[in-house]
Design an enzyme around this catalytic site. Structure first.
Site, mmCIF file in Angstrom:
data_model
loop_
_atom_site.group_PDB
_atom_site.id
_atom_site.type_symbol
_atom_site.label_atom_id
_atom_site.label_comp_id
_atom_site.label_asym_id
_atom_site.label_seq_id
_atom_site.Cartn_x
_atom_site.Cartn_y
_atom_site.Cartn_z
ATOM 1 N N GLY A 8 -23.242 -1.395 -3.040
ATOM 2 C CA GLY A 8 -24.437 -1.695 -3.821
ATOM 3 C C GLY A 8 -25.207 -2.875 -3.254
ATOM 4 C CD GLU B 149 -14.472 0.994 -3.103
ATOM 5 O OE1 GLU B 149 -14.712 1.724 -4.083
ATOM 6 O OE2 GLU B 149 -13.521 0.198 -3.075
ATOM 7 C CG ASP B 150 -16.859 -0.795 -6.695
ATOM 8 O OD1 ASP B 150 -16.649 -1.879 -6.108
ATOM 9 O OD2 ASP B 150 -16.325 -0.519 -7.781
ATOM 10 C CG ASN B 151 -20.206 -5.907 -6.153
ATOM 11 O OD1 ASN B 151 -21.170 -5.704 -6.889
ATOM 12 N ND2 ASN B 151 -19.983 -7.081 -5.596
ATOM 13 N N GLY C 229 -17.931 0.820 -9.572
ATOM 14 C CA GLY C 229 -17.811 2.049 -8.797
ATOM 15 C C GLY C 229 -17.139 3.213 -9.477
#
Length: 433
Positions: A272, A267-269, A226
């Site tokens: 995605g 949260e980024d993963n 992220g």
């Protein structure tokens, strides 16, 4: 009994040798893809009037004086793109980043930029809380979320928009599924003499980048870091973080959008994964890297940083985490050296030097692709020491990581729960993000 033992050795040796070939294939795919993507980056598309280009809101969540903060943020103001705004957010009005932000806004009066003070509590993840107000107040549907320790080249946004927008005259063949997220490989830059920063730099610019690029080239599932992500808010508003595709979703926005990811530490993963599985869309790496400025980091800081993210991955992908040691050069070489000695009689003392020489040569080639130049000869000594320490520490760090379920992030302590969720359990010592 002897025959049974021999057959067991034979079977394990064959498995070890085949696995070695698989891992080398993945590594070479990452190396080849890095050469193809990053050694011939196309120039940005010609400038177009703002009315004919999609607007972009650049969101930069800030907390404190990160390394190289002024130059990192300045790179957002210097994008060669005609239609964007910049929203810089801090949780409170005492944040040390505010003077830097205000100085940049005064230096670039023609750039549509403003600061947002105050977060919104939607979960345990402070980055998501910090992003909620700019996320809701952004003028455009396309959002570019950039970490505060990241700098970008002037043409990065234009090239990323070209990918997100779909087929163009230069790329007329559409993908089977539309691209809903564009992300970038982080290239670490460290001006620090601290050994931990050197080890982190060696890791991010070689093995991490190689595997990250290869996994995204195969594209069997989502794999997103992220540091720099472009996506559409309208897509996020359809997500609830369940990672389950539902044909008939309710129109209610409760528990959807960015707020749905406040319960995760990564949260980024998770965003995605949710885009991939809930909406059945795909991601794409850009041909640009983003520049990750590393601060002062001790070797202990490096170790606990790696422990944190392995523990997080353990609760999101257990099988992959338990296979991880057998993808690293030291454990992989030990298993394969014994396997090929049994199968064809290759001496271990011959196999290991050849293995490590070829492994580091591939890693250096990946570095050259990302950097745009080979590693300077004057840096070889420091790099090789840091690289060797990273490789030797990989297995001990993994062992330390898999036996625990707590992590520290930005001075806060969390307990990991199933499916990547976390709960706050109190204050801990400061940690390196």
């Amino acid at each position: 009994m002897a025959e049974r033992y021999y057959n067991l050795q034979l079977g394990l040796s064959l498995i070890g040798t085949i696995w070695y070939g698989i891992i080398w294939s993945i590594g070479l795919l990452g190396c080849w893809t890095a050469r193809k993507r990053y050694r011939s980056r196309p120039p940005p598309l010609p400038s177009a009037p703002p009315s004919s280009t999609p607007g972009v809101s650049i969101l930069r969540p800030l907390k404190g004086l990160d390394t190289n903060l002024f130059e990192n943020l300045k790179s957002s103001f210097r994008q060669d793109y005609p239609n964007f705004e910049i929203l810089l957010s801090v949780a409170d009005d005492r944040d040390e980043a505010l003077p830097v932000v205000r100085e940049l806004i005064s230096q670039y009066p023609n750039v549509n930029a403003r600061v947002i003070i105050g977060d919104e509590d939607v979960g345990v993840n402070p980055k998501v809380n910090n992003l909620m107000r700019p996320y809701n107040e952004a003028a455009h549907d396309i959002l570019w979320v950039l970490d505060s320790n990241i700098a970008v080249a002037p043409g990065t946004l234009t090239r990323a928009i070209g990918i997100l927008s779909g087929p163009s005259p230069s790329n007329p063949i559409p993908p089977r599924r539309r691209i809903a997220l564009v992300h970038h490989v982080p290239f670490a830059i460290s001006n620090q003499v601290s050994f931990g920063a050197q080890v982190e730099e060696a890791f991010l610019n070689t093995n991490h980048a190689k595997m990250y690029i290869a996994i995204n080239a195969v594209a069997v599932d989502s794999c997103v870091v992220g540091k720099s992500n472009l996506f559409r808010r309208s897509d996020l508003e359809r997500l609830d973080g369940s990672l389950v595709r539902q044909k008939n979703r309710e129109n209610s926005r409760q528990g959807r959008g960015l707020a749905a990811f406040g319960r995760f530490i990564a949260e980024d993963n998770m965003i995605g994964l949710a885009l991939w599985h809930e909406l059945d869309v795909r991601h794409s790496l850009s041909c640009d890297v983003v520049y990750n400025a590393l601060g002062d980091m001790s070797l202990t800081d490096y170790v606990w940083r790696r422990v944190r993210w392995i523990r997080v991955r353990k609760y999101m992908s257990l099988l992959v985490t338990f296979l991880e040691p057998f993808t690293e050069s030291v454990m992989l070489s030990a298993v394969t050296a014994m396997s090929v000695r049994f199968l064809i009689g290759v001496p271990i003392r011959l196999f290991l030097p050849v293995h490590f020489f070829l492994w580091v040569m591939v890693d250096l080639d990946v570095y050259a692709s990302l950097a745009g130049h080979s590693l300077p000869v004057a840096k070889w000594g420091h790099f090789l020491v840091a690289w060797a320490v990273r490789e030797l520490l990989a297995f001990p760090i993994w062992v330390l990581a898999v036996v625990g379920n707590e992590v520290e992030w930005r001075g806060r302590r969390y307990r990991l729960l199933r499916d990547g969720e976390v709960e706050r359990i109190g204050r801990g010592r400061s940690a390196v993000l």
